[in-house]
Write a protein that holds these residues in place. Structure first.
Motif, mmCIF file in Angstrom:
data_model
loop_
_atom_site.group_PDB
_atom_site.id
_atom_site.type_symbol
_atom_site.label_atom_id
_atom_site.label_comp_id
_atom_site.label_asym_id
_atom_site.label_seq_id
_atom_site.Cartn_x
_atom_site.Cartn_y
_atom_site.Cartn_z
ATOM 1 N N UNK A 132 15.762 -12.762 0.044
ATOM 2 C CA UNK A 132 17.059 -12.296 0.522
ATOM 3 C C UNK A 132 17.967 -11.879 -0.633
ATOM 4 N N UNK A 133 17.848 -12.533 -1.774
ATOM 5 C CA UNK A 133 18.630 -12.121 -2.934
ATOM 6 C C UNK A 133 18.265 -10.698 -3.352
ATOM 7 N N UNK A 134 16.943 -10.402 -3.385
ATOM 8 C CA UNK A 134 16.501 -9.056 -3.743
ATOM 9 C C UNK A 134 16.967 -8.029 -2.710
ATOM 10 N N UNK A 171 0.813 -1.217 0.000
ATOM 11 C CA UNK A 171 0.000 0.000 0.000
ATOM 12 C C UNK A 171 0.844 1.263 0.000
ATOM 13 N N UNK A 172 2.126 1.116 0.319
ATOM 14 C CA UNK A 172 3.014 2.283 0.325
ATOM 15 C C UNK A 172 3.202 2.800 -1.098
ATOM 16 N N UNK A 173 3.271 4.110 -1.232
ATOM 17 C CA UNK A 173 3.478 4.719 -2.539
ATOM 18 C C UNK A 173 4.944 4.623 -2.923
ATOM 19 N N UNK A 174 5.189 4.443 -4.196
ATOM 20 C CA UNK A 174 6.562 4.345 -4.677
ATOM 21 C C UNK A 174 6.676 3.351 -5.803
ATOM 22 N N UNK A 175 7.664 3.556 -6.628
ATOM 23 C CA UNK A 175 7.879 2.677 -7.774
ATOM 24 C C UNK A 175 8.508 1.367 -7.322
ATOM 25 N N UNK A 176 8.096 0.254 -7.948
ATOM 26 C CA UNK A 176 8.676 -1.042 -7.651
ATOM 27 C C UNK A 176 10.057 -1.119 -8.284
ATOM 28 N N UNK A 177 11.079 -1.250 -7.450
ATOM 29 C CA UNK A 177 12.457 -1.231 -7.929
ATOM 30 C C UNK A 177 12.921 -2.628 -8.335
ATOM 31 N N UNK A 178 12.636 -3.610 -7.498
ATOM 32 C CA UNK A 178 13.017 -4.994 -7.771
ATOM 33 C C UNK A 178 11.852 -5.902 -7.428
ATOM 34 N N UNK A 179 11.741 -7.005 -8.170
ATOM 35 C CA UNK A 179 10.691 -7.971 -7.893
ATOM 36 C C UNK A 179 11.082 -9.332 -8.445
ATOM 37 N N UNK A 180 10.431 -10.363 -7.943
ATOM 38 C CA UNK A 180 10.632 -11.707 -8.476
ATOM 39 C C UNK A 180 9.993 -11.768 -9.858
ATOM 40 N N UNK A 181 10.746 -12.136 -10.860
ATOM 41 C CA UNK A 181 10.244 -12.131 -12.230
ATOM 42 C C UNK A 181 9.314 -13.298 -12.504
ATOM 43 N N UNK A 182 9.576 -14.422 -11.895
ATOM 44 C CA UNK A 182 8.690 -15.571 -12.048
ATOM 45 C C UNK A 182 7.783 -15.663 -10.821
ATOM 46 N N UNK A 237 9.046 -8.365 -3.586
ATOM 47 C CA UNK A 237 9.458 -7.152 -4.291
ATOM 48 C C UNK A 237 10.077 -6.156 -3.323
ATOM 49 N N UNK A 238 10.748 -5.149 -3.884
ATOM 50 C CA UNK A 238 11.280 -4.017 -3.129
ATOM 51 C C UNK A 238 10.785 -2.763 -3.819
ATOM 52 N N UNK A 239 10.185 -1.836 -3.056
ATOM 53 C CA UNK A 239 9.678 -0.620 -3.663
ATOM 54 C C UNK A 239 10.500 0.584 -3.202
#
Length: 226
Positions: free
Chosen positions: A200-202, A63-74, A140-142
């Motif tokens: 943890x990789x992300x 719910x936090x605002x911000x662009x998704x920087x990293x995420x699991x692709x699969x 993901x990381x936002x």
């Protein structure tokens, strides 16, 4: 997150929630844990209906605002943990209803199971509240996301998963389910470990040395042990 995952979350899980409530209703007269399944199933069903179908909130996103920087692709970690969670939640009451069972079906087993469920639920809720708007069902990381080290994250790195494991262990013990214990070891625990590795990789990629120091200081699931 793929459309198949979203369909599962907003449609299929409604049926699973009803089934969970039905299993709780079928066992509550002889097992204390039936109340937990009944209430959990109803809360999850009406929660999805209200949050997504009425309010149109995409609850799988933070719910936090911000662009998704990293995420699991699969979506592999999602599907793996779904198989593990469904097995660990549904097999114990099914074994309780359909078989004579191998483990003793005594009241102390139910009380021990209920204690683990309460403790695991409290740990999970504590972790969710600590993350606040940064909690997400998708790995993901936002933008602006902090490296959480307060609350339960000051003791273990993955308190929400630890809570899940305690809840399912409580179900297996409370329903005297040998199949449930096997499902935790064979299906749920490996899926949780895989998802933790993905997360943890992300986090390593995003926070770098800060996360490395945190990971060296704080254990994964068992405080001071592992």
């Amino acid at each position: 997150m793929s459309r198949m995952v979203i369909f599962f979350l907003v449609v299929v899980t409604l049926g699973l929630a009803i089934l969970l409530a039905a299993l709780g209703l079928a066992t509550l007269w002889t097992n204390l844990l039936g109340w937990f399944l009944l209430i959990s199933g109803l809360i999850y069903f009406f929660g999805i209906v209200i949050v997504y179908w009425f309010r149109r909130i995409q609850f799988w996103r933070p719910r936090a605002k911000g662009e998704m920087i990293r995420e699991e692709r699969s979506d592999w970690s999602f599907w793996f943990i779904v198989v593990g969670m469904v097995s660990a939640f549904y097999l114990p009451p099914l074994e309780y209803l359909l078989t004579e069972g191998v483990l003793p079906r005594a009241s102390f087993m139910q009380v021990a199971g209920l204690f683990l469920i309460i403790f695991g639920s409290a740990l999970f809720i504590w972790a969710r509240r600590t993350l606040g708007h940064f909690y997400s069902g998708h790995v993901s990381v936002i933008e602006g996301q902090p490296l959480m080290q307060s609350g339960p994250y000051g003791f273990i790195r993955h308190p929400a998963y630890a809570g899940y494991l305690l809840i399912t262990l409580g179900l297996a013990i409370g329903y005297s389910s040998l199949i449930g214990l096997v499902a935790i070891l064979v299906l749920l625990l490996p899926s949780v470990l895989y998802r933790m590795n993905v997360e943890e990789k992300l986090l390593h990629e995003h926070f770098g040395e800060s996360y490395h120091r945190y990971a060296n200081r704080i254990k994964r699931l068992l405080p001071g042990i592992w």
